[in-house]
Each structure stands twice: as C-alpha cells, then as structure tokens.
Scaffold this motif. Structure first.
Motif, PDB file in Angstrom:
ATOM      1  N   HIS A 275       0.823  -1.212   0.000  1.00 60.09           N
ATOM      2  CA  HIS A 275       0.000   0.000   0.000  1.00 60.09           C
ATOM      3  C   HIS A 275       0.851   1.253   0.000  1.00 60.09           C
TER       4      HIS A 275
ATOM      5  N   TYR B 292      13.484   4.257   2.808  1.00 59.55           N
ATOM      6  CA  TYR B 292      14.864   4.692   2.572  1.00 59.55           C
ATOM      7  C   TYR B 292      15.623   3.778   1.627  1.00 59.55           C
TER       8      TYR B 292
ATOM      9  N   LEU C 290      14.661  13.148   5.967  1.00 56.95           N
ATOM     10  CA  LEU C 290      14.278  11.789   6.342  1.00 56.95           C
ATOM     11  C   LEU C 290      12.805  11.749   6.739  1.00 56.95           C
ATOM     12  N   ALA C 291      12.398  12.747   7.518  1.00 56.29           N
ATOM     13  CA  ALA C 291      11.001  12.799   7.956  1.00 56.29           C
ATOM     14  C   ALA C 291      10.079  12.971   6.762  1.00 56.29           C
TER      15      ALA C 291
ATOM     16  N   GLY D  59      10.547  11.931   3.764  1.00 57.28           N
ATOM     17  CA  GLY D  59      10.431  10.632   3.093  1.00 57.28           C
ATOM     18  C   GLY D  59       9.418   9.741   3.783  1.00 57.28           C
ATOM     19  N   LEU D  60       9.473   9.712   5.103  1.00 56.79           N
ATOM     20  CA  LEU D  60       8.512   8.889   5.849  1.00 56.79           C
ATOM     21  C   LEU D  60       7.093   9.375   5.597  1.00 56.79           C
TER      22      LEU D  60
ATOM     23  N   THR E 141       5.676   8.109   2.183  1.00 54.94           N
ATOM     24  CA  THR E 141       5.219   6.716   2.148  1.00 54.94           C
ATOM     25  C   THR E 141       3.950   6.546   2.962  1.00 54.94           C
ATOM     26  N   LEU E 142       3.869   7.253   4.085  1.00 51.76           N
ATOM     27  CA  LEU E 142       2.672   7.113   4.904  1.00 51.76           C
ATOM     28  C   LEU E 142       1.448   7.651   4.166  1.00 51.76           C
TER      29      LEU E 142
ATOM     30  N   THR F 167       1.051   7.828   0.946  1.00 54.34           N
ATOM     31  CA  THR F 167       0.695   6.902  -0.128  1.00 54.34           C
ATOM     32  C   THR F 167      -0.105   5.734   0.413  1.00 54.34           C
ATOM     33  N   MET F 168       0.233   5.297   1.618  1.00 51.19           N
ATOM     34  CA  MET F 168      -0.464   4.137   2.174  1.00 51.19           C
ATOM     35  C   MET F 168      -1.939   4.432   2.380  1.00 51.19           C
TER      36      MET F 168
ATOM     37  N   THR G 185      -5.186   2.538  -3.948  1.00 56.37           N
ATOM     38  CA  THR G 185      -4.122   1.975  -4.779  1.00 56.37           C
ATOM     39  C   THR G 185      -4.532   2.011  -6.243  1.00 56.37           C
ATOM     40  N   VAL G 186      -3.556   1.863  -7.101  1.00 57.76           N
ATOM     41  CA  VAL G 186      -3.829   1.904  -8.531  1.00 57.76           C
ATOM     42  C   VAL G 186      -3.785   0.513  -9.151  1.00 57.76           C
ATOM     43  N   THR G 187      -3.598  -0.507  -8.312  1.00 54.99           N
ATOM     44  CA  THR G 187      -3.498  -1.859  -8.852  1.00 54.99           C
ATOM     45  C   THR G 187      -4.790  -2.264  -9.553  1.00 54.99           C
TER      46      THR G 187
ATOM     47  N   GLN H  67      -7.074  -5.308 -10.643  1.00 54.89           N
ATOM     48  CA  GLN H  67      -7.232  -6.732 -10.301  1.00 54.89           C
ATOM     49  C   GLN H  67      -7.714  -7.463 -11.517  1.00 54.89           C
TER      50      GLN H  67
ATOM     51  N   GLU I 221     -10.421 -10.545 -12.371  1.00 55.50           N
ATOM     52  CA  GLU I 221     -11.776 -10.231 -11.892  1.00 55.50           C
ATOM     53  C   GLU I 221     -12.324  -9.011 -12.615  1.00 55.50           C
TER      54      GLU I 221
END
Lengths: 320, 221, 138, 179
Positions: free
Chosen positions: A34, A284, D8-9, D11-12, D15-16, D18-19, D23-25, D27, D30
C-alpha cells in the motif's frame, strides 16, 4: 515448577516463534504494497490474501533441497539452524505481562539475550563460507562485519537501560520503568532500535544481501526449507528486536489499562515498532557499505557513550 | 572472579561423591563433550571446521560455568568468545585462503612435541587442582556468580586491576590500528578522483561526486 | 554467605531460588528447538523431490558459468572492524556488573568516576581510530 | 531553515501518505482492464478482403507472416473473353512469438484485410503454439471495435466523399434530364 509446566512454556515460546513472524511478514506484504500504491497478495486464503505466507511455507517445504557440488555439505546444511535458533531463546525470556507472565525469567536477562543473539553471526559466516561461492563468502564477511559493528552500540544502549533500572533482569527493568524514562533514555532507544535493525540486515542496512552487488549474499545458494529458515530468522529477528526495544525502553506492559491487560500493551507496542521497521524499509534507499560501517562507529557508538554518561550522572544524582 | 569467596569457606566434605545430583551428572557429560570437541578441533585437517569445533568446545564451557552458578561468566563466555573471538578467528581464516576440504599443509611436523607439551600442561593443571581441593566440598549457592555479586566484588576489591585493564585494552586497540595502517601506508594512495576527472582531489565537488567515490567501493570487492 | 554479599543478593529480587530451574527451562527449550529443526527437515525430506543434475549443483554466479573457485580476495578493513569489536566488547561487558551496583548505597560518585575513567580510555581509543581513518573508507 | 533529518522525515511522510491513498493496482482477471482506443492487442484477418498480394508478408520486419496460395481459373463470363485467374488463400499465419506489434502489415494492406484487435488473452504454454492460423485470425476479427468517431469538423473520409460525388452526379443527371 514441574516438568509439564516448563514444557508447556517452551512449546508456547515455539508457537509464538512460528506464528508472530508470519503475522509480521504478512503485515509487511500488505503495508509495503500500500505504501507503493499496490494491493499486495489478494488470493491465498480468500480474504485479502491472509494465508499468503502459509502458502509460501507449504511451497518452501516441497521444494527441492540443493547443496552445490563444491559446498561443504554438513556446514552448509547446519547454518540455517544456527542462525535461526538464537532468536527462539530470546523469546523465552521476554516478559509479556506483569506477575510472571513470561516464558521463563532469567536473572541475567538482558545479558543473556545479547550473548545468545551474538551467536547467530556464526550461522551466517558458516553459510557464506560453506556455499563455495565468491558472492556468498563476501556476503558472509559483510554480514559478520556489520553484525559485529552494530552489536557494540546495541550492547552499550542495553547497558544504559540496565543502569537506569539497576538490574539485568528484563522483568526487573520493566518494573522499574517510569514515564520519564522516555526522554531520559531516548538516545539509547534510538541507538538500540537502529542497531537492532542493522543486525537484522533490514533495509536500509541490507548491504550484506544487496542483490545488485552480491546476488543474495550468504543466502545465494540456499533453496527450499533452508532458505525459508533464513527468512524466518529475519522475521523472528524483527519480532525479537521490537519486543526488546519495547521491554527496555518503552515500558513493556505499562500503559493506561489495568495490569491484567498489560500483555496487550506489550504486544501492541511490539507491533507498532514492527510497523516502523517495515515503514523504514519502504522509505529509505540502501546505505553503501562504507557508509554503513561509518554510521555504526562514528554515530551510534558515540551516541551510546553519551547516553551512558547521561544515565550514570542522573541515576547517581537521583539515588543520593 | 570471586566465586570461592562467595561460596564461603572450604569446608571438608560432608557429602559423598557417590551420590551425584542431576547437575553434577550433566556437568560430567558436558565436560566429556567439551573434551571431545576440543580434541577434534585440534585434530581435524579442515581449518574452518577446527574453528567451528572450537565454537562447540567454548559453548560447552559456557554450560559448565552455568552449572557452577557462575551465570555472569557463562554469558561473558558466550558473548566474547563465541560472539567475537571465534568470529574473529573465522574471519581471519576466511579472509586468508581457507579452502573447503582438507588442507594438506594443516599438519605440523611438531605435532608430537605439541602433544607432549599439551599433556604436560594438562597434567600440571589437574595435579594442581586436585591437590588444592582434595575432597573439600564447595557449596555453590545459586546467584553466587550473578552480575550484581560480580559487580560488588569488582568495584569494592578489584578497582585497580579493572582500571589497568582499560589501559591494556587501549594499548591493544592502538597496536591493532598501527599494524593495520602500516600495511596500507605502503600501498599507493587511491587517486581515482584525480586520474579520472583531471582535477586535483582537493576540488570539493569532484571529491564528493559519486563518480569519484565509486572506484573505491568497487575496490572493496 | 554473609555480609555485603548476602545483602546484595537480598537486594536483587530476581536472584536466588529458581536459578537451576530457569536454566533447566532454557535447556529444555534447546531440546525443543533442536527437535523442531529435526522434525522440519525430516518432513521436508519426505515431501521434497530430489532430481539432481550437474547444472543445478553448479555455483550460481548470476547465470554465467562460474569463474575460478569459490573464494575471492576481500578488503582487510572488515577484519579491522572485527578486531575493534572484540576490544570494545570486552570493555562493554564490564558495564553490566557495574550497572547493577553503581547506584546502590556505598558506591555512588566514586564508582561513577571510576567508570568514567574506564570509558574515557576507550573513548580515547575510538577517537584515535577515528583520527587514523580506520573507521572511514576513503 | 532545514532541520537535520527533515529530509528523512519528509520521506517517511510520503510513504505514509501513499499508504492511506487508494491503490492503482488493477485486479485483472476479476476486473477487465480499461483499454484505450487503438490498443494493439493482436492482429485480426478479414480474409474475404485478402487478395494474396503478399505486401504484408514482404513489409514485415520480422518475417512473421506466412502466406500460401494457389491460382484458380475462373470460367469466362463472356465466351469471347479469356478465362480469368484469381489467387486463392491457402494459409495465412502470423507467428506472434516473432511479431513485434509494429503494425506495418496493417498500414500497408491495400484492401483492408488486417486490423488491430484489442484482444490480448492469447498466451500459450508452448512457443510453437503462438503461430496462429487463418481461422484464429478470422475469429479475432469479431473483436475488432468499430473505428472511432471522427473529430468534429474533420474532413469526410475519402471513400464516402467519392461515393457522395458519384451520387450527386447521378442526382444531377436525373434532375437535369427533364429540363
């Protein structure tokens, strides 16, 4: 204490050892997916692929076991077990809740844990050398150098927690915990957790298994169940490092709930840290080998020494 | 370590040797295993196997320490000897050429002399220990070798040796660094940055750029 | 057992009684662990196929035929790190007995200073290694 | 002012964030994928249009089109005329293990016998089975979508323009006759 009771505790530790890493692994699959805008496993087991790792395990168990022709057979086959089993011992002594909710309390707790975890490095060196593969050997040497470099700040940070509590027993350390330890031991917690992460060779500290440079390091030649053992040792390692950080620096079972629910806090904190481990992996890029070594010796070790000095001075000031 | 003091005076034997406890039986069995591992470690012709048998022997010794209630020493044995000294030995073997399989030159012509010296040393030690303790019985209280007891005795009675140890460790450290540096000083300094870019190494951007650093990371493998 | 030792023992609630019991449990866990590994590999042996071919048993070097033997020169730097660790680890273990006693009555400042001297020597060692460039690669 | 570690923060945080997003997946089995117009899935053959001119086979950069044919003599319509001959297609096959989906064959076909189909589910377990014969290629014709509508204000297609011209002429001739 009777034999049956002890045996039950040992089996319980084994069950935790075999299930919790799977939970962490599955969480990693999903969280990592995700965070990258994907879905992750969706099929195995039906609901959101919950049984993916079980399916992986079944697959690993059925795969052919290959020992390369040039390898040192016995050592090659023994290495996964040597690198896996130390974590099992650690799980036995980690306190989960108050009033003796622990596999088996050991007086030398923290020292026992550090000593036992240090043995795992032999397994990795064995794997690297016995594979008869240049990349494996290089990976094994890198692993060993990394594990030793990061073991030192880890030991120093753990010593700081032991100093604060005045005991080596893990249960004793959690019992002595107060909320103001959090700021007091913050540097130590950071050093311990980071060094633990590096000990597991998790990204961003995964140079010893960097696929772009040395294939898969010491594990290159492994297949089937033996490879699965190395994987399991990585995820059991996450569990152990997170649980130890929880116990030493985050107060274990302490939390705003009655003591009877203390075990919930321990597990909650452990999994929160495991999430952080996964999060860091996704975020990272990999450190270069020289950066990796420099980070351990020129950042973490001095920081740990500073924390030791701080702990010592404040502790003596308090107790007088 | 002050286990003898911790355990009290050397009282004459009040117990027989013929009714061993479980711990004593385990002690003897582990001792035999340690002896066996040590003999194989010396006898094997495969270098890395010798180091690994040493792991078994030293690990067995740790168990012996545990059975003697020297808890702290036991885990020091594991952390220092298994976790670092043996790894150092393995490291040294693997960095130099340690082939898989037998090393034909692993046997020394002096082995009979070595055996003689080993037997003599063992004989001396055994005689000494047997003569010193005879049939006296040391009652090992649990916790007699725990970290706090060790710490108490260390920081009450043995502070000076402890400080001397730090000087010794410092000397070892400096010695190791000097030895490893002197060999590197003989080799020509890496000059990849200068050769490749045609700029002096001192030029900050060139020295910091990845291109200037990458040759050194290649050299490492 | 008498005097300060008994006091030290009494002060530490974790010490005492169950020493052998605790390590018996650890020993039992070792047996359980070894049994687990043995059962796993025995089951694996029954489940897995065994169809070897010379190609499968070849050393894997990214798909091309392996070159030379399974051994390569590596930097001695790794060894220096291992050596540094041995020295510092010997130092670090003394922190643990110290940690359990230094704050209790009768030690206090003196012991703290002793430890700081000890740590100071090693910090000097680390600084020396740093200055000599052992800790950095380029 | 950048604090050390702020990168660094950041970057975190990325990702958070995006979570928490969707999502763009896709399926796929189906949910059928949404294919854009003119998707190049596979090449369909309208063999009624094929005159075995061999242009496609000759222009193909990979030589992945195989055509066999024979000549057939048609009886003359007029007794004075000569009997006509005509090419009859025996085999038309495309080896999709070689095809690189450049579409030159489709461009070059003068009689509109080849078309792009968006059909993409024709994986095989054996590479030899990727050589698809005329019946399979003909079947794929059914999956060829209607050509997309013209842009508003676009020029009329040539064939329609030509037909209209002819019709207009006829109409003019019919209208002019009584006059």
């Amino acid at each position: 204490m009777n034999l049956l009771d002890t045996l039950l505790r040992c089996v319980a530790a084994l069950v935790v050892f075999l299930t919790f890493p799977l939970i962490i692994g599955q969480t990693e699959h999903k969280v990592m997916a995700h965070m990258q805008g994907r879905l992750g496993p969706m099929y195995a087991g039906g609901f959101h692929g919950w049984a993916q790792l079980v399916a992986d395990g079944v697959k690993f168990a059925q795969k052919e076991d290959i020992v390369p022709a040039g390898a040192d057979r016995r050592i090659f086959q023994l290495a996964p077990a040597v690198s896996l089993l130390p974590y099992l011992f650690v799980l036995l002594v980690v306190p989960v809740g108050p009033h003796g909710f622990v596999g088996q309390a050991v007086d030398a707790g923290i020292f026992f844990v550090l000593a036992v975890m240090g043995v795992g490095v032999i397994g990795k060196l064995m794997a690297g050398w016995a594979s008869a593969n240049k990349f494996s050997l290089l990976g094994g040497l890198r692993t060993a150098a990394q594990l030793m470099s990061y073991e030192l700040p880890m030991v120093l940070a753990a010593a700081s927690a032991a100093m604060a509590a005045g005991t080596l027993s893990l249960t004793g350390i959690v019992e002595a915990f107060h909320w103001w330890w959090l700021p007091w031991q913050a540097i130590g917690a950071f050093v311990f957790f980071t060094a633990g992460l590096a000990e597991l060779q998790r990204p961003p500290f995964d140079m010893p298994v960097a696929d772009s440079e040395i294939i898969f390091g010491a594990y290159t030649e492994y297949t089937g169940l033996r490879f699965a053992f190395f994987l399991l040792s990585e995820y059991a390692g996450i569990l152990v490092v997170c649980a130890l950080t929880t116990v030493l620096f985050l107060g274990g079972w302490h939390g705003p709930l009655p003591d009877s629910l203390g075990w919930l806090w321990t597990i909650l904190k452990t999994f929160a840290l495991a999430f952080v481990v996964i999060w860091l992996r996704v975020t990272y890029p990999r450190l270069r080998e020289d950066q990796l070594m420099r980070f351990a010796w020129t950042v973490l070790v001095p920081l740990a020494l500073v924390q030791l000095a701080l702990t010592g001075i404040i502790k003596v000031a308090i107790s007088q | 370590m002050n286990i003898l003091a911790a355990a009290g005076s050397l009282a004459p034997a009040t117990r027989g040797f013929l009714s061993p406890t479980g711990a004593e039986i385990v002690f003897v069995l582990v001792g035999l295993a340690v002896l066996g591992a040590a003999v194989i470690s010396v006898g094997t012709r495969q270098l890395v196997h010798a180091a690994l048998w040493l792991v078994v022997a030293l690990g067995g010794l740790a168990i012996e320490f545990l059975l003697l209630t020297a808890e702290f020493v036991a885990w020091v044995q594991v952390l220092i000897y298994l976790g670092s000294v043996v790894v150092l030995v393995l490291f040294g073997l693997m960095l130099t050429k340690a082939p898989i399989g037998r090393s034909p030159d692993a046997d020394s012509g002096n082995r009979w002399v070595a055996l003689l010296v080993a037997l003599a040393a063992a004989g001396t030690l055994v005689t000494l220990v047997v003569d010193a303790f005879r049939t006296s019985w040391i009652d090992l209280g649990a916790g007699g070798g725990s970290a706090s007891v060790t710490g108490a005795s260390l920081f009450r009675n043995w502070v000076l040796p402890f400080e001397a140890l730090s000087v010794l460790l410092l000397a070892a450290l400096i010695g190791a660094i000097v030895l490893s540096r002197s060999r590197q000083a003989a080799a020509p300094k890496p000059r990849a940055g200068r050769l490749r870019t045609g700029k002096p190494v001192g030029a900050a951007p060139a020295a910091k750029s990845p291109a200037a650093q990458s040759p050194s990371s290649e050299r490492e493998s | 057992m008498e005097g300060p030792l008994a006091a030290a023992l009494a002060a530490d609630p974790a010490v005492g009684g169950g020493y052998f019991d605790a390590y018996a449990a650890v020993g039992l866990l070792a047996v359980v662990g070894v049994l687990f590994v043995m059962v796993a590999f025995t089951a694996n042996r029954l489940l897995r196929p065994a169809i070897w071919s010379p190609e499968k048993l070849l050393t894997y070097e990214c798909g091309v035929d392996p070159v030379g033997e399974g051994w390569a020169h590596t930097q001695v730097r790794y060894y220096v790190y291992a050596f540094l660790y041995v020295i510092f680890a010997v130092d670090a273990i003394y922190l643990f007995p110290w940690a359990t006693v230094f704050a209790s009555a009768g030690y206090g400042m003196g012991t703290l200073v002793e430890m700081f001297i000890f740590l100071g020597f090693l910090a000097v060692g680390l600084l020396y290694a740093w200055k000599k460039g052992v800790l950095e690669w380029t | 002012m950048n604090l050390p570690g702020s990168g660094l923060a950041k970057g975190l945080a990325v990702t958070l964030r995006t979570m928490t997003k969707k999502t763009v997946t896709a399926q796929y089995p189906e949910v059928q994928p949404h294919l854009p117009p003119r998707s190049r899935g596979v090449i369909g053959l309208l063999e009624e249009n094929c005159t075995v001119c061999m242009l496609c086979a000759r222009e193909c950069p990979d030589w992945c089109i195989y055509i066999d044919s024979h000549k057939e003599t048609l009886p003359a319509v007029d007794p004075n005329a000569r009997a006509r001959t005509r090419n009859v297609l025996d085999r038309f096959a495309i080896d999709f293990s070689l095809c690189m989906y450049c579409g030159i064959c489709i461009e070059v076909c003068p009689f509109d016998a080849l078309f792009w189909s968006p059909e993409f589910e024709y994986a095989e377990t054996d590479i030899l089975e990727l050589t698809h014969e005329r019946d399979k290629l003909r079947e794929w014709m059914w999956t060829v979508p209607a050509p997309p509508a013209l842009d508003p204000g676009a020029e009329e297609p040539k064939e329609i323009a030509a037909a209209r011209k002819a019709a207009d002429k006829l109409a003019a001739a019919a209208g002019g006759d009584p006059a």
